[in-house]
Design a protein around this motif. Structure first.
Motif, PDB file in Angstrom:
ATOM      1  N   ALA A 596       7.374   3.086   1.570  1.00 11.31           N
ATOM      2  CA  ALA A 596       6.919   4.153   2.558  1.00 11.31           C
ATOM      3  C   ALA A 596       5.428   4.666   1.977  1.00 11.31           C
ATOM      4  O   ALA A 596       4.576   4.909   2.860  1.00 11.31           O
ATOM      5  N   LYS A 597       5.253   4.782   0.761  1.00 12.53           N
ATOM      6  CA  LYS A 597       4.112   5.317   0.103  1.00 12.53           C
ATOM      7  C   LYS A 597       3.010   4.242   0.177  1.00 12.53           C
ATOM      8  O   LYS A 597       1.849   4.665   0.568  1.00 12.53           O
ATOM      9  N   VAL A 598       3.365   3.140   0.067  1.00  7.02           N
ATOM     10  CA  VAL A 598       2.567   2.196   0.423  1.00  7.02           C
ATOM     11  C   VAL A 598       1.769   2.115   1.624  1.00  7.02           C
ATOM     12  O   VAL A 598       0.623   1.912   1.952  1.00  7.02           O
ATOM     13  N   ASP A 599       2.660   2.360   2.601  1.00  5.97           N
ATOM     14  CA  ASP A 599       2.211   2.459   4.101  1.00  5.97           C
ATOM     15  C   ASP A 599       0.893   3.457   4.245  1.00  5.97           C
ATOM     16  O   ASP A 599      -0.106   3.335   4.923  1.00  5.97           O
ATOM     17  N   VAL A 600       1.387   4.552   3.663  1.00  6.39           N
ATOM     18  CA  VAL A 600       0.341   5.602   3.765  1.00  6.39           C
ATOM     19  C   VAL A 600      -1.080   5.324   2.898  1.00  6.39           C
ATOM     20  O   VAL A 600      -2.179   5.404   3.493  1.00  6.39           O
ATOM     21  N   TYR A 601      -0.760   4.692   1.965  1.00 10.12           N
ATOM     22  CA  TYR A 601      -1.913   4.260   1.270  1.00 10.12           C
ATOM     23  C   TYR A 601      -2.790   3.124   1.978  1.00 10.12           C
ATOM     24  O   TYR A 601      -4.057   3.222   2.011  1.00 10.12           O
ATOM     25  N   PHE A 616     -22.272  -3.193  -0.551  1.00  7.37           N
ATOM     26  CA  PHE A 616     -22.179  -2.753  -1.814  1.00  7.37           C
ATOM     27  C   PHE A 616     -21.211  -1.618  -1.819  1.00  7.37           C
ATOM     28  O   PHE A 616     -20.234  -1.372  -2.584  1.00  7.37           O
ATOM     29  N   ASP A 617     -21.431  -0.765  -0.849  1.00  2.68           N
ATOM     30  CA  ASP A 617     -20.184   0.388  -0.589  1.00  2.68           C
ATOM     31  C   ASP A 617     -18.918  -0.196  -0.396  1.00  2.68           C
ATOM     32  O   ASP A 617     -17.947   0.191  -0.981  1.00  2.68           O
ATOM     33  N   PHE A 618     -18.789  -1.314   0.263  1.00  6.33           N
ATOM     34  CA  PHE A 618     -17.628  -1.777   0.492  1.00  6.33           C
ATOM     35  C   PHE A 618     -16.939  -2.267  -0.460  1.00  6.33           C
ATOM     36  O   PHE A 618     -15.820  -2.387  -0.877  1.00  6.33           O
ATOM     37  N   VAL A 619     -17.868  -3.059  -1.370  1.00  9.93           N
ATOM     38  CA  VAL A 619     -17.303  -3.724  -2.600  1.00  9.93           C
ATOM     39  C   VAL A 619     -16.866  -2.564  -3.625  1.00  9.93           C
ATOM     40  O   VAL A 619     -15.753  -2.927  -4.059  1.00  9.93           O
ATOM     41  N   LEU A 620     -17.773  -1.452  -3.774  1.00  7.19           N
ATOM     42  CA  LEU A 620     -17.175  -0.290  -4.710  1.00  7.19           C
ATOM     43  C   LEU A 620     -15.893   0.205  -4.171  1.00  7.19           C
ATOM     44  O   LEU A 620     -15.217   0.590  -4.744  1.00  7.19           O
ATOM     45  N   ALA A 621     -16.052   0.362  -2.791  1.00  6.60           N
ATOM     46  CA  ALA A 621     -14.667   1.148  -2.312  1.00  6.60           C
ATOM     47  C   ALA A 621     -13.513  -0.065  -2.553  1.00  6.60           C
ATOM     48  O   ALA A 621     -12.220   0.744  -2.789  1.00  6.60           O
ATOM     49  N   TRP A 622     -13.663  -0.858  -2.103  1.00  9.03           N
ATOM     50  CA  TRP A 622     -12.477  -1.882  -2.379  1.00  9.03           C
ATOM     51  C   TRP A 622     -12.179  -2.158  -4.145  1.00  9.03           C
ATOM     52  O   TRP A 622     -10.776  -1.843  -4.468  1.00  9.03           O
ATOM     53  N   ASN A 623     -12.964  -2.087  -4.946  1.00  6.41           N
ATOM     54  CA  ASN A 623     -12.718  -2.076  -6.405  1.00  6.41           C
ATOM     55  C   ASN A 623     -11.986  -1.009  -6.666  1.00  6.41           C
ATOM     56  O   ASN A 623     -11.017  -0.836  -7.618  1.00  6.41           O
ATOM     57  N   LEU A 624     -12.264   0.188  -6.227  1.00  5.14           N
ATOM     58  CA  LEU A 624     -11.872   1.442  -6.449  1.00  5.14           C
ATOM     59  C   LEU A 624     -10.492   1.720  -5.900  1.00  5.14           C
ATOM     60  O   LEU A 624      -9.536   2.163  -6.506  1.00  5.14           O
ATOM     61  N   TYR A 625     -10.501   1.643  -4.640  1.00  6.13           N
ATOM     62  CA  TYR A 625      -9.265   1.957  -3.832  1.00  6.13           C
ATOM     63  C   TYR A 625      -8.384   0.809  -3.702  1.00  6.13           C
ATOM     64  O   TYR A 625      -7.175   0.872  -3.881  1.00  6.13           O
ATOM     65  N   GLY A 626      -9.024  -0.314  -3.479  1.00  7.73           N
ATOM     66  CA  GLY A 626      -8.085  -1.661  -3.290  1.00  7.73           C
ATOM     67  C   GLY A 626      -7.485  -2.218  -4.650  1.00  7.73           C
ATOM     68  O   GLY A 626      -6.511  -2.976  -4.344  1.00  7.73           O
ATOM     69  N   ARG A 628      -8.356  -0.850  -8.529  1.00  8.68           N
ATOM     70  CA  ARG A 628      -8.036  -0.065  -9.487  1.00  8.68           C
ATOM     71  C   ARG A 628      -7.197   1.111  -8.988  1.00  8.68           C
ATOM     72  O   ARG A 628      -6.241   1.526  -9.941  1.00  8.68           O
ATOM     73  N   PHE A 629      -7.332   1.645  -8.114  1.00 10.39           N
ATOM     74  CA  PHE A 629      -6.194   2.770  -7.441  1.00 10.39           C
ATOM     75  C   PHE A 629      -4.897   2.306  -7.507  1.00 10.39           C
ATOM     76  O   PHE A 629      -3.836   2.741  -7.862  1.00 10.39           O
ATOM     77  N   PHE A 630      -4.800   1.084  -6.848  1.00 14.77           N
ATOM     78  CA  PHE A 630      -3.400   0.357  -6.903  1.00 14.77           C
ATOM     79  C   PHE A 630      -2.768   0.226  -8.197  1.00 14.77           C
ATOM     80  O   PHE A 630      -1.647   0.434  -8.588  1.00 14.77           O
ATOM     81  N   LEU A 631      -3.596  -0.436  -9.002  1.00 16.30           N
ATOM     82  CA  LEU A 631      -3.240  -0.728 -10.509  1.00 16.30           C
ATOM     83  C   LEU A 631      -2.760   0.438 -11.206  1.00 16.30           C
ATOM     84  O   LEU A 631      -1.927   0.558 -12.112  1.00 16.30           O
ATOM     85  N   GLN A 632      -3.685   1.574 -10.956  1.00 13.98           N
ATOM     86  CA  GLN A 632      -3.373   2.508 -11.665  1.00 13.98           C
ATOM     87  C   GLN A 632      -2.269   3.517 -11.448  1.00 13.98           C
ATOM     88  O   GLN A 632      -1.432   4.068 -11.916  1.00 13.98           O
ATOM     89  N   ASN A 633      -1.735   3.613  -9.966  1.00 12.94           N
ATOM     90  CA  ASN A 633      -0.723   4.046  -9.612  1.00 12.94           C
ATOM     91  C   ASN A 633       0.352   3.380  -9.152  1.00 12.94           C
ATOM     92  O   ASN A 633       1.230   3.621  -8.324  1.00 12.94           O
ATOM     93  N   ARG A 634       0.649   2.323  -9.844  1.00 15.76           N
ATOM     94  CA  ARG A 634       2.118   1.700 -10.061  1.00 15.76           C
ATOM     95  C   ARG A 634       2.358   1.699 -11.560  1.00 15.76           C
ATOM     96  O   ARG A 634       1.223   1.575 -12.387  1.00 15.76           O
ATOM     97  N   GLU A 648       7.369  -8.672  -6.983  1.00 10.54           N
ATOM     98  CA  GLU A 648       7.364  -7.710  -6.086  1.00 10.54           C
ATOM     99  C   GLU A 648       5.996  -6.932  -5.855  1.00 10.54           C
ATOM    100  O   GLU A 648       5.374  -6.590  -4.857  1.00 10.54           O
ATOM    101  N   LEU A 649       5.539  -6.462  -7.052  1.00  9.88           N
ATOM    102  CA  LEU A 649       3.971  -5.985  -6.977  1.00  9.88           C
ATOM    103  C   LEU A 649       3.011  -6.955  -6.099  1.00  9.88           C
ATOM    104  O   LEU A 649       2.011  -6.601  -5.424  1.00  9.88           O
ATOM    105  N   LEU A 650       3.038  -8.273  -6.728  1.00 14.22           N
ATOM    106  CA  LEU A 650       2.254  -9.371  -5.905  1.00 14.22           C
ATOM    107  C   LEU A 650       2.294  -9.479  -4.328  1.00 14.22           C
ATOM    108  O   LEU A 650       1.550  -9.684  -3.712  1.00 14.22           O
ATOM    109  N   GLU A 651       3.642  -9.466  -4.011  1.00 19.68           N
ATOM    110  CA  GLU A 651       3.930  -9.426  -2.565  1.00 19.68           C
ATOM    111  C   GLU A 651       3.450  -8.079  -1.860  1.00 19.68           C
ATOM    112  O   GLU A 651       3.088  -8.229  -0.766  1.00 19.68           O
TER     113      GLU A 651
END
Length: 893
Positions: A596-601, A616-626, A628-634, A648-651
């Motif tokens: 459920a939280k993943v859907d919000v994310y 480059f904005d896209f690349v940075l946004a992906w690196n941070l949000y797509g 690092r943010f995912f890896l930090q918040n699990r 399960e994480l990979l899926e």
């Protein structure tokens, strides 16, 4: 202009200068290359044609380094072609291969020019479209969150400009109950010493020379490390550090101000700036007079150090902090001493012993600095209480380690067939909501005198304005909450929250509240957690704080056969136990992805990526949000993680990308390639160009799948044999101790153990037999009630394993072993190709993730660019690009 803005402008200018030179060189190369190919086309003899291409390639502009190129040695090729002049064994097919090699290398140089030009265009696009404050790293996305920012500011103002008066008498009564009226004489005595230490600290304050030049320097460095001041103030402070005369003048001014502190007054209103963070929430940062900031930083640090010293001495004085060994009744402890000859109930290396040591070293008052001479300014960049409202813990790294500990604890408890409850909660807007009356009540109770209360009152009641308000907006006085981003903030907050730390320990007979700022966790027996929750709710009511229901939850993991109805009646908070993108699953007792939280994310990630103004904005946004943010918040994948959890994480990662990039088959690279083609008309882009690090001429796009795959081979399916050997050894130990006890009893003419000269040491042979089995002679005393007792049952022997078993503790510790990662080795040819120096130097430059990426795309990159470098060296300001990328990848929260 901020430092990152200055860097952006500089990069924009330098790139603008270099791109025309790049295009000039490209045009010259292509013209010369075309002339050479036309000459070769007119040569019918294949050997002469290859010879012509070889000789001509050395004259091409920009290709001078072919002789030293590790993957293409022109000297060797020239010798082979010369051999073909007389040797008929060199076939036409071999010569054709040689010719293709030369032509491919010439085309590779063309590709390098093309992609260097593309890279330059990408940098120009980036620096042209994104001159916003780099601290936010938000670009166009900032506009998407204005409504949320207004809501958070409104919530902040509702707290800080409206006083909440708490009942001082009720607070004093609450503190009396846990401190001065405690049933433990040791607690009462130690608390009297604490108050005496606080009094002596204040008495001796003016006997010290506070502001030497070195102290001022350390204060400034500490403020800079906090990261809460504006770029202009940061530049000013750095200027101070470079001028010894200025530092000396500041020290003199601070000494004068310290001497007159009883008449201290703020220099003016504090200006608050609201900044967006990576999780979409906001932090509020102060902008105040620099000299005032240095002065209060020093006072806050001194008081914070003293508070930690006094509270540490109090807490760990003999008999003050209740131990988990309190689970054993006095009679149970006597029986263990009699039958087993055991010493202290809490055994070294036991589960509870390890948890206690970790709690003391890493959790207890961890927001307060330790003091040792001038080292009191050497902090570890820990976050401080501030005006923020977030759905994530304040310190993700510590929280992940805590989750790891909880998971390991649950694994052990489930194997022991024990019920376990876990609670997580938080105080809502703790910093802004903390009533001043509660702060002053606690400080006075600890012995802080009125002259300091008077100064603290002025600091807490600071006039405030907001940076983006109209210039004529009148300041408003803060009536609630702590100041932002100063050491005094942590001093006030930890003074109040220590009271609940200690109260939980006392009321639960030995449990520890695992608290990081105001984010707290409690786990153990259901009854213990129930009492702990009662204590937390009572504390919040007395102190005028509010439990944040959104962040509050509990989970009961029941052993097979447990009474579900009895446990259902326990007083535990409702709601799921969640952290970031995971939650604790009741059935399995494991942390699982919170879909459920993943859907919000996913929605937030999609908005952020769509708001990118440049590639480059896209690349940075992906690196941070797509990534690092995912890896930090699990939860980090660790030794206690099963392969199923990793899958399960990979899926989940695959599901995220499928939702965010539906038109690209869930592929971020295909999406990015389409963006580049649409904006710059360049197609057929190799994957390596996207993923290679910028130092190799790539865009540095990060792949979270690689991070997880690096670890998946170090995890395994949860072994059903975990603790099996421990259980076997435990039974053997029980039988051995029982046999020794009974043999000693028979030798003494009874079925029990007598306490006579044998026990006191006059019979070394019998004592030695006890020692050989791992036991010790029981202490001298009256054991008449146990003389005729049979040896304890196995159930009694194992009843309190978490406290009494070092062997179980060692198994528990194995779940915290350093995680193994398979070393990714770069083959020799690639190592030299990456770095034109030695193989050893090249190998040590890259981490496992980078080695994986380099080798994954090496064949493709080598074929396209004749090597691993995608761009021409020296034709772009690579150093500036790297600096700006790193500055915008900084993740403060």
């Amino acid at each position: 202009m901020g430092s990152s803005d200055t860097l952006t402008e500089t990069l924009h200018t330098v790139t603008g200068i270099k791109i025309p030179e790049l295009r000039r060189q490209k045009q010259a190369y292509e013209h010369a290359k075309q002339s050479l190919l036309e000459k070769a086309q007119n040569e019918a003899d294949s050997r002469k044609r290859v010879q012509l291409l070889l000789d001509g390639s050395e004259e091409l502009p920009g290709i001078k380094d072919l002789r030293s190129h590790p993957l293409f040695n022109i000297d060797h090729l020239w010798l082979f072609v010369e051999q073909a002049r007389f040797d008929p064994s060199i076939s036409e097919q071999v010569l054709a291969d040689y010719e293709n090699t030369v032509r491919n290398q010439l085309d590779a140089e063309t590709a390098k020019y093309d992609f260097t030009e593309l890279y330059g265009d990408l940098v120009k696009e980036w620096t042209s479209s994104n001159n916003a404050n780099a601290t936010e790293s938000e670009s166009g996305f900032a506009a998407l969150g204005h409504e949320d920012m207004h809501q958070q500011r409104a919530a902040l103002e509702e707290y800080v400009f409206n006083a909440k008066e708490t009942d001082t008498a009720a607070i004093n009564a609450y503190l009396d109950e846990i401190f001065t009226n405690n049933l433990s004489k040791e607690v009462v005595s130690a608390f009297e010493r604490l108050r005496s230490q606080i009094k002596d600290f204040q008495t001796n304050w003016d006997r010290s020379s506070h502001f030497e030049a070195e102290v001022v320097t350390r204060c400034i460095k500490n403020i800079l490390d906090n990261g809460v001041i504006s770029d202009s103030k940061r530049s000013a402070l750095r200027g101070f550090l470079e001028n010894e005369i200025v530092i000396g003048e500041i020290a003199d001014a601070m000494s004068i101000r310290m001497a007159a502190r009883n008449s201290f007054a703020l220099d003016g209103p504090t200006i608050i700036e609201q900044r967006r963070q990576l999780n979409g929430r906001c932090l509020f940062y102060p902008d105040e007079d620099l000299l005032q900031m240095i002065f209060l930083q020093y006072i806050g640090a001194k008081w914070a150090i003293e508070l930690k010293r006094a509270l540490t001495e109090f807490t760990f004085a003999d008999g003050v902090l209740k131990s988990a060994s309190g689970k054993l009744s006095k009679q149970a402890l006597r029986r263990r001493q009699f039958f087993l000859g055991k010493g202290p109930a809490l055994q070294r290396h036991s589960v509870e012993y390890q948890n206690h040591n970790t709690w003391r070293a890493d959790i207890f008052l961890d927001q307060l600095p330790d003091g040792a001479g001038y080292d009191w300014m050497d902090d570890e960049d820990k976050p401080e209480y501030g005006y923020e409202e977030s759905n994530l813990p304040k310190n993700p790294r510590n929280a992940q380690q805590l989750l790891h500990r909880i998971q390991a604890y649950l694994i052990v408890r489930r194997k022991l067939k024990m019920d376990t409850a876990v609670i997580r909660s938080d105080f809502k807007w703790f910093g802004p909501s903390l009533p001043h009356s509660s702060i002053f009540a606690v400080l006075r109770y600890f012995g802080v005198q009125e002259e300091w209360i008077h100064l603290f009152k002025k600091v807490l009641e600071a006039p405030i304005t907001f940076k983006h308000d109209a210039p004529d907006s009148a300041p408003r006085v803060q009536k609630r909450g702590t100041p932002v981003g100063t050491r005094l903030t942590t001093f006030f907050g930890e003074a109040v929250l220590f009271c609940v730390d200690f109260a939980v320990n006392q009321k639960t007979n030995g449990a520890k509240l695992w608290r990081m700022q105001d984010d707290f966790w409690l786990w153990g027996d259901t009854e213990v957690c129930s009492k702990g929750w009662d204590t937390l709710t009572k504390f919040s009511h007395v102190m005028g704080l509010e439990i944040d229901e959104e962040k509050t939850g509990s989970c009961q993991i029941l052993a097979e056969g447990s009474d579900e109805q009895a446990n259902a009646n326990a007083n535990l908070p409702s709601g799921d136990l969640v952290w970031g993108l995971i939650k604790l699953d009741t059935a399995s007792g494991e942390f699982v992805v919170n879909q459920a939280k993943v859907d919000v994310y996913i929605e937030a990630l999609d908005l952020r990526l769509k708001a990118s103004n440049s590639i480059f904005d896209f690349v940075l946004a992906w690196n941070l949000y797509g990534c690092r943010f995912f890896l930090q918040n699990r939860r980090w994948v660790d030794v206690s993680t099963t392969r199923q959890q990793t899958h399960e994480l990979l899926e989940t990662l695959r599901r995220i990308q499928s939702r965010v990039f539906p038109l690209s088959n869930g592929s971020v690279e295909l999406h990015l390639k389409r963006m580049i083609q649409d904006r710059f008309g360049v197609s057929d882009i190799p994957d390596g160009f996207l993923y290679y690090p910028p130092v190799l001429g790539g865009l540095g796009l990060e792949n979270p799948f690689i991070y997880l795959n690096l670890l998946i081979h170090s995890t395994a399916e949860r072994s059903e044999k975990f603790l099996e050997t421990f259980f076997e050894n435990e039974e053997k130990e029980y039988c051995s101790r029982k046999q020794i006890f009974e043999e000693l009893g028979r030798s003494n003419g009874s079925s029990g153990q007598t306490v006579d000269s044998d026990v006191s040491g006059d019979n070394p042979e019998k004592n030695q037999s006890r020692r050989a089995a791992g036991g010790f002679p029981e202490p001298i005393g009256d054991w008449a009630d146990l003389q005729d007792e049979p040896f304890m049952s196995f159930e009694e022997f194992v009843q309190h394993r978490e406290v009494t078993s070092s062997a179980l503790g060692m198994e528990y510790a194995s779940l915290f072993a350093e995680q193994y990662q398979p070393e990714i080795k770069i083959v020799k040819e690639l190592a030299v190709g990456i770095d034109y120096r030695s193989q050893a130097e090249a190998r040590t430059r890259w981490n496992n993730y980078e080695k994986w990426v380099i080798q994954l795309y090496a064949k493709e990159m080598g074929a396209r660019f004749g090597g691993l470098f995608a761009i021409k060296k020296g034709l772009l300001p690579a150093g500036l690009i790297k600096m700006l990328l790193e500055s915008r990848l900084t993740w403060k929260n």
